[in-house]
Design an enzyme around this catalytic site. Sequence first.
Site, PDB file in Angstrom:
ATOM      1  N   HIS A 245       1.331   5.676  -1.171  1.00  0.00           N
ATOM      2  CA  HIS A 245       0.702   6.939  -1.534  1.00  0.00           C
ATOM      3  C   HIS A 245       1.434   7.498  -2.757  1.00  0.00           C
ATOM      4  CE1 HIS A 245      -0.348   7.439   3.049  1.00  0.00           C
ATOM      5  NE2 HIS A 245      -0.912   6.380   2.495  1.00  0.00           N
TER       6      HIS A 245
ATOM      7  N   TYR B 297      -0.016  -4.525 -20.216  1.00  0.00           N
ATOM      8  CA  TYR B 297       0.667  -4.836 -18.961  1.00  0.00           C
ATOM      9  C   TYR B 297      -0.198  -4.471 -17.759  1.00  0.00           C
ATOM     10  CZ  TYR B 297       4.149  -5.040 -22.528  1.00  0.00           C
ATOM     11  OH  TYR B 297       4.802  -5.348 -23.690  1.00  0.00           O
TER      12      TYR B 297
ATOM     13  N   HIS C 150       0.865  -1.183   0.000  1.00  0.00           N
ATOM     14  CA  HIS C 150       0.000   0.000   0.000  1.00  0.00           C
ATOM     15  C   HIS C 150       0.900   1.231   0.000  1.00  0.00           C
ATOM     16  CE1 HIS C 150      -2.729   3.144   1.010  1.00  0.00           C
ATOM     17  NE2 HIS C 150      -2.367   3.223   2.278  1.00  0.00           N
TER      18      HIS C 150
END
Length: 210
Positions: free
Chosen positions: A94, A119, A92
Amino acid sequence: MNESRLREAICHFGASLHQRGLTAGSSGNISVRTDDGWLLTPTNSSLGALDPASLSKLDWNGKLLSGAPPSKEAFLHRAMYEERAGAGAIVHLHATHSAAVSCMDGLNRCDCIPALTPYFVMKIGKLPLIPYHRPGDPHLGDAIRGLAARHSAVLLANHGPVVSGATLESAVYAMEELEETAKLFLLLQGHNPRVLTPEQIDELNTVFKQ
């Protein structure tokens, strides 16, 4: 891979992502499934300066077994693992371009980045958007559970992407592909991009078993 090597791999990939500007400050978290629980990067830690011995180790009830206190978004990872038995790792971030897309209004909530390249289809497939929740809001886990069984990656509104993979390496590579496609998506705003057709997507899914 034994736990010692998994710990080293988390630190290696965390440093690589940080050095290349895909995560900044203490943002982002990485987790990996182990034989007897799972490892997660600690709260308020930089992915560029992780210590293998300090990584948080948790059981499947979310109890901390060893290491530093875990990321406040541990529940986010746990929810995805519970829905995706084949997920061996979750990343995860940002990352700038993905986070920018997550802030856009008018996205297709079921598929918020179109199939611009093969892709992206091969590594991500459809990318659903999860409505905004504040960081650490446990209701976000419920929102992820509603989608994770069908999608290996989701985009958190006004936040950033969550990507799972069979291995940590595959999860990192899929995250990198998502970020590059988000960059293309932003560059193409105001243009009329040619996206892959449903037939072309079906062929990719058949050949590469997406």
